[in-house]
Design a protein around this motif. Structure first.
Motif, short mmCIF file in Angstrom:
data_model
loop_
_atom_site.label_atom_id
_atom_site.label_comp_id
_atom_site.label_asym_id
_atom_site.label_seq_id
_atom_site.Cartn_x
_atom_site.Cartn_y
_atom_site.Cartn_z
N MET A 1 -7.58 -5.71 0.51
CA MET A 1 -6.11 -5.49 1.01
C MET A 1 -5.29 -6.78 -0.16
N SER A 2 -4.54 -6.40 -1.04
CA SER A 2 -4.10 -7.47 -1.70
C SER A 2 -2.75 -7.90 -0.91
N GLU A 3 -2.36 -9.23 -1.50
CA GLU A 3 -1.34 -9.89 -0.72
C GLU A 3 -0.30 -10.37 -1.88
N GLN A 4 0.98 -10.46 -1.58
CA GLN A 4 2.08 -10.98 -2.35
C GLN A 4 2.17 -12.34 -1.74
N THR A 5 2.46 -13.37 -2.95
CA THR A 5 2.90 -14.63 -2.46
C THR A 5 4.25 -15.01 -1.90
N SER A 6 5.08 -13.95 -2.52
CA SER A 6 6.75 -13.82 -2.07
C SER A 6 6.95 -13.18 -0.89
N PHE A 7 8.00 -13.32 -0.08
CA PHE A 7 8.19 -12.52 1.13
C PHE A 7 8.75 -11.16 0.51
N ASP A 8 8.03 -10.31 1.29
CA ASP A 8 8.08 -8.68 1.26
C ASP A 8 8.05 -8.23 2.44
N ILE A 9 9.31 -7.83 3.02
CA ILE A 9 9.14 -7.24 4.43
C ILE A 9 8.40 -6.11 4.52
N ASN A 10 8.42 -5.29 3.45
CA ASN A 10 7.54 -3.93 3.41
C ASN A 10 5.90 -4.38 3.83
N GLN A 11 5.61 -5.40 3.17
CA GLN A 11 4.30 -5.84 3.26
C GLN A 11 4.07 -6.15 4.67
N VAL A 12 4.94 -7.02 5.38
CA VAL A 12 4.97 -7.51 6.80
C VAL A 12 4.88 -6.37 7.66
N ILE A 13 5.74 -5.52 7.36
CA ILE A 13 5.54 -3.99 8.32
C ILE A 13 4.39 -3.39 8.03
N GLU A 14 3.97 -3.31 6.97
CA GLU A 14 2.61 -2.43 6.78
C GLU A 14 1.50 -3.16 7.48
N GLN A 15 1.65 -4.47 7.30
CA GLN A 15 0.29 -5.21 7.93
C GLN A 15 0.31 -5.26 9.58
N ALA A 16 1.68 -5.23 10.06
CA ALA A 16 1.75 -4.99 11.44
C ALA A 16 1.32 -3.67 11.80
N LYS A 17 1.65 -2.68 11.01
CA LYS A 17 1.34 -1.33 11.38
C LYS A 17 -0.16 -1.12 11.50
N ALA A 18 -0.84 -1.63 10.55
CA ALA A 18 -2.21 -1.74 10.34
C ALA A 18 -2.96 -2.40 11.48
N VAL A 19 -2.57 -3.48 11.86
CA VAL A 19 -3.10 -4.29 13.01
C VAL A 19 -3.17 -3.39 14.37
N ILE A 20 -1.96 -2.73 14.61
CA ILE A 20 -1.59 -2.03 15.76
C ILE A 20 -2.43 -0.58 15.74
N THR A 21 -2.35 0.08 14.61
CA THR A 21 -2.77 1.56 14.52
C THR A 21 -4.42 1.46 14.19
N ASN A 22 -4.67 0.36 13.24
CA ASN A 22 -6.24 0.68 13.07
C ASN A 22 -6.65 -0.68 12.96
N PRO A 23 -6.92 -1.56 13.92
CA PRO A 23 -7.44 -3.08 13.74
C PRO A 23 -9.02 -2.84 13.04
N VAL A 24 -9.59 -1.96 13.53
CA VAL A 24 -10.99 -2.07 12.85
C VAL A 24 -11.08 -2.15 11.48
N ALA A 25 -10.44 -1.05 10.69
CA ALA A 25 -10.23 -1.06 9.33
C ALA A 25 -9.53 -2.21 8.93
N TYR A 26 -8.58 -2.78 9.45
CA TYR A 26 -7.65 -3.88 9.05
C TYR A 26 -8.48 -5.20 8.99
N PHE A 27 -9.48 -5.27 9.95
CA PHE A 27 -10.12 -6.64 9.78
C PHE A 27 -11.35 -6.46 8.71
N GLN A 28 -11.80 -5.13 8.55
CA GLN A 28 -12.83 -4.85 7.54
C GLN A 28 -12.30 -5.58 5.99
N THR A 29 -11.18 -5.33 6.00
CA THR A 29 -10.60 -5.52 4.67
C THR A 29 -9.45 -6.79 4.44
N ILE A 30 -9.50 -7.52 5.72
CA ILE A 30 -8.63 -8.63 5.59
C ILE A 30 -9.12 -9.63 4.46
#
Length: 203
Positions: A1-30
């Motif tokens: 999972m790539s990250e941007q150093t600058s603020f990106d609301i879309n990235q924040v939303i996608e991260q929140a969705k990943a944690v809520i909907t598929n936490p197993v896959a999220y933590f495997q790629t964090i």
């Protein structure tokens, strides 16, 4: 999972969705490293959303004090969320070290910061007495267990026992605190109504 150093609301939303909907896959790629900027931003945004929801719910409160507290939450919640994430990560870091994890504090902070994804949902649930805090603790515990397994390489059974016990203690403590707070609020409301009654009787 790539990250941007600058603020990106879309990235924040996608991260929140990943944690809520598929936490197993999220933590495997964090990402385990990459600086504190992205996770701090994520926590601050989730805290701000939580504060906004609290402010909206306060509009239905019966007292001016509740409204003022709700509006103040918009400013205070992001700060408390970030500070709480650093403190929570320190506690988790120690627990994971005792469990045999070789990961550093930054990794612990990133795991803790991810839990902030559930803040807006639990803020909505707070309108039902006791439910919000219970769901938040139980859900956060589930996420931490997944992080223990996928990120820190700990045995699931061990993580379930350790964090399950801690969660049970926290739930009992929160129920007792919320009950005491509601009882105090009821007393204050009763005293206020009595005071208004005395004023109405005065010439």
């Amino acid at each position: 999972m790539s990250e941007q150093t600058s603020f990106d609301i879309n990235q924040v939303i996608e991260q929140a969705k990943a944690v809520i909907t598929n936490p197993v896959a999220y933590f495997q790629t964090i990402p385990k490293t990459g600086g504190y900027g992205p996770p701090v931003i994520f926590v601050a945004v989730m805290g701000a959303v939580m504060g906004l929801i609290t402010a909206v719910l306060s509009l239905f409160g019966s007292t001016a004090g509740m409204l003022a507290a709700g509006l103040g939450a918009i400013i205070v919640m992001p700060i408390f969320a970030v500070v709480g994430a650093f403190i929570g990560a320190a506690i988790l870091y120690v627990i994971w070290k005792l469990m045999g994890s070789v990961e550093n504090y930054e990794t612990a902070f990133r795991c803790q910061a991810s839990v902030a994804a559930i803040y807006p949902i639990t803020a909505l649930l707070s309108i039902v007495p006791y439910i919000g805090s219970i769901v938040m603790i139980a859900w956060a515990t589930f996420l931490i267990i997944e992080a223990s397994v996928s990120v820190h390489g700990r045995e699931r059974r061990t993580a379930q026992i350790v964090f399950g016990i801690l969660a049970a203690l926290m739930i009992l403590s929160n129920i007792a605190s919320e009950r005491a707070a509601r009882q105090l609020e009821a007393r204050m409301a009763h005293m206020g109504s009595q005071f208004e009654g005395i004023e109405d009787l005065s010439p």
